[in-house]
Design an enzyme around this catalytic site. Structure first.
Site, PDB file in Angstrom:
ATOM      1  N   ALA A  77       0.965  -1.257  -0.051  1.00  0.00           N
ATOM      2  CA  ALA A  77      -0.015  -0.139   0.194  1.00  0.00           C
ATOM      3  C   ALA A  77       0.734   1.402   0.231  1.00  0.00           C
ATOM      4  O   ALA A  77       2.117   1.330   0.485  1.00  0.00           O
ATOM      5  CB  ALA A  77      -0.886  -0.121   1.284  1.00  0.00           C
ATOM      6  N   ASP A  78       0.327   1.704  -0.163  1.00  0.00           N
ATOM      7  CA  ASP A  78       0.712   3.819  -0.695  1.00  0.00           C
ATOM      8  C   ASP A  78      -0.631   4.877  -0.103  1.00  0.00           C
ATOM      9  O   ASP A  78      -1.022   4.396  -0.687  1.00  0.00           O
ATOM     10  CB  ASP A  78       1.964   3.661  -1.500  1.00  0.00           C
ATOM     11  CG  ASP A  78       2.407   5.217  -2.041  1.00  0.00           C
ATOM     12  OD1 ASP A  78       3.507   5.431  -0.847  1.00  0.00           O
ATOM     13  OD2 ASP A  78       2.152   5.904  -2.764  1.00  0.00           O
ATOM     14  N   THR A  79      -0.031   5.679   1.186  1.00  0.00           N
ATOM     15  CA  THR A  79      -0.918   6.719   1.283  1.00  0.00           C
ATOM     16  C   THR A  79      -0.176   7.806   0.716  1.00  0.00           C
ATOM     17  O   THR A  79       1.059   8.229   0.945  1.00  0.00           O
ATOM     18  CB  THR A  79      -1.146   6.060   2.651  1.00  0.00           C
ATOM     19  OG1 THR A  79      -2.141   5.261   2.782  1.00  0.00           O
ATOM     20  CG2 THR A  79      -2.179   7.590   3.205  1.00  0.00           C
ATOM     21  N   THR A 113      -5.165   6.144  -0.713  1.00  0.00           N
ATOM     22  CA  THR A 113      -4.329   5.171  -0.411  1.00  0.00           C
ATOM     23  C   THR A 113      -4.656   3.966  -1.563  1.00  0.00           C
ATOM     24  O   THR A 113      -5.795   3.410  -2.132  1.00  0.00           O
ATOM     25  CB  THR A 113      -4.587   4.359   0.941  1.00  0.00           C
ATOM     26  OG1 THR A 113      -4.804   4.794   2.272  1.00  0.00           O
ATOM     27  CG2 THR A 113      -3.682   3.102   1.431  1.00  0.00           C
ATOM     28  N   GLY A 114      -3.459   3.877  -2.141  1.00  0.00           N
ATOM     29  CA  GLY A 114      -3.336   2.264  -3.386  1.00  0.00           C
ATOM     30  C   GLY A 114      -2.853   1.346  -2.438  1.00  0.00           C
ATOM     31  O   GLY A 114      -2.197   1.498  -2.026  1.00  0.00           O
TER      32      GLY A 114
END
Length: 204
Positions: A77-79, A113-114
């Protein structure tokens, strides 16, 4: 690691992140997992539109871990925090963090978030978006907040779970997403690929 079993299938879950916030969210959801924080060079803010940026960075992390461990189920994840198309990454110092908070105060920004879930050589991808309205707080409040909360590892230079009441007026969307991982959506996606989640009757 203690994995979950379903029939003859043993599921090993890996969180591709060193974020203590994501770790805690998954543990609170009842999942057992390993942590593998990959050393990847993430795309910088502005390299892609915000929605694609967080997805691309999550995919970089998932790919890095999948090369080491192709047989596990991987969550990456990346936010990011974004306002008017501008992405606010992790501040390099407290001066930048204070500048970010001054630009965000009194306004509504997006937290995206991805998430990428890798399983059986297939990647499932999605983005969750929440909306945060900041109070029109003073510079003194910014100074107080930064004295209480370590922010240099946090997108936008703040953490809603740490003295967020000083900054936040209201939110729309998932709170967990703002913290760093939309847990209910992650559990839904895991269930779609057959992963025996803690709420599943198939868990033994």
């Amino acid at each position: 690691m203690i994995g979950l079993e379903e029939g003859d299938i043993r599921w090993e879950l890996v969180l591709a992140s060193g974020s203590p916030r994501r770790r805690d969210l998954l543990r609170e959801a009842g999942l057992s997992f390993q942590i593998n924080s990959p050393d990847v060079e993430e795309l910088e803010p502005g390299a892609e539109p915000p929605r694609q940026l967080c997805l691309s960075n999550a995919e970089l992390k998932a790919n890095a871990v999948a090369r080491q461990d192709p047989f596990s189920t991987i969550i990456a994840a990346d936010t990011i925090v974004t306002l008017g198309g501008q992405v606010f990454g992790k501040p390099v110092d407290l001066e930048e963090a204070a500048g970010n908070l001054r630009m965000l105060r009194g306004r509504v920004h997006e937290v995206m978030t991805g998430v990428v879930i890798y399983h059986d050589a297939v990647m499932s991808k999605f983005v969750d978006t929440s909306y945060v309205k900041f109070r029109n707080f003073s510079d003194e409040v910014i100074e107080e907040y930064l004295s209480k909360v370590p922010v240099l590892d946090k997108a936008g230079g703040y953490a809603i779970q740490d003295h967020g009441d000083l900054l936040v007026e209201k939110i729309e969307g998932g709170y967990d997403n703002i913290v760093g991982l939309p847990v209910s959506l992650v559990l839904d996606q895991l269930a779609k690929i057959g992963f025996p989640t803690p709420t599943s009757p198939k868990v033994k």
